[in-house]
Write a protein that holds these residues in place. Structure first.
Motif: not given
Length: 230
Positions: A41, A44-45, A47-48, A51, A92-93, A95-97, A100
């Motif tokens: 978690r 994820l934050r 990486r957002v 981005c 980074a996108l 990684q987020i994908n 999630k």
């Protein structure tokens, strides 16, 4: 009490005990899955946020490029940085994908593969940053040009090109010529196929971070629990 009644009571208690054990095992599995998620978690934050920063940087650099397209040195500097931010944004996108779409309560083999892929993306992110170090030399020239274009008086003394008597472009060129081959060599050298080299192994382990390592450990424990249920 008759024998049939004893059998019925025995079977009933046995079923209750089995149900209780199953619920306890499911609870333990849920706790393990939550541990994996808790490790990912914060990533994820992060990486957002990255981005958002990359997108802002790309928009600003695109505006700078359009404004200075007819001046090749400044245009090239902006293109080099745009290449870096676009590449890292895509990474980074991805990684987020991956984060999630991970489901640790179903197909654990796929989740484990996703964690390994996430680890690879993180390592590539670090490798790309090192590979693009020469592009960071473009920052002083771009900042100098922005100060001039927008007449920012309190930063007027920051003019690296004037203070270097125009030698900054030459210095930037030669540093670029030296650092790019080194960056390409490093990028190709750091890979799983070279894990037999101690420095490569240490770099990969440190670059992937403790969160992914811990998540993989929790996932392996979760797999063991599920195998024990079978």
């Amino acid at each position: 009490m008759e024998l049939d009644e004893l059998k019925t009571m025995w079977l009933s208690n046995d079923q209750k005990l089995e149900k209780s054990l199953t619920l306890n095992e499911q609870k333990i599995e849920q706790i393990q899955a939550q541990k994996v998620v808790s490790k990912l978690r914060p990533m994820l934050r992060q990486r957002v946020i990255e981005c958002v920063f990359h997108i802002v940087a790309i928009l600003l650099l695109a505006g700078f490029l359009i404004k200075n397209w007819d001046e090749p040195p400044y245009a090239f500097s902006a293109i080099a940085l745009l290449a870096f931010y676009t590449t890292t944004l895509i990474n980074a996108l991805k990684q987020i994908n991956l984060i999630k779409n991970m489901d640790f309560n179903k197909d654990l083999a796929t989740a484990q593969s996703s964690l390994v892929m996430l680890q690879t993306y993180i390592i590539n992110y670090v490798k790309l940053t090192i590979l693009f170090i020469p592009t960071f030399l473009a920052y002083p020239t771009i900042i100098t040009k922005v100060i001039k274009d927008y007449h920012i008086q309190y930063l007027a003394d920051f003019d690296i090109i004037a203070k270097s008597n125009g030698n900054w472009w030459t210095l930037q060129f030669w540093m670029f010529m030296v650092l790019v081959p080194l960056g390409v060599w490093f990028y190709n050298e750091v890979s799983y196929k070279n894990m037999d080299k101690k420095w490569v192994k240490n770099f990969i382990q440190k670059s992937s971070g403790t969160r992914i390592t811990k998540a993989l450990e929790f996932l392996k424990e979760l797999q063991r629990l599920k195998r024990d249920d079978l």
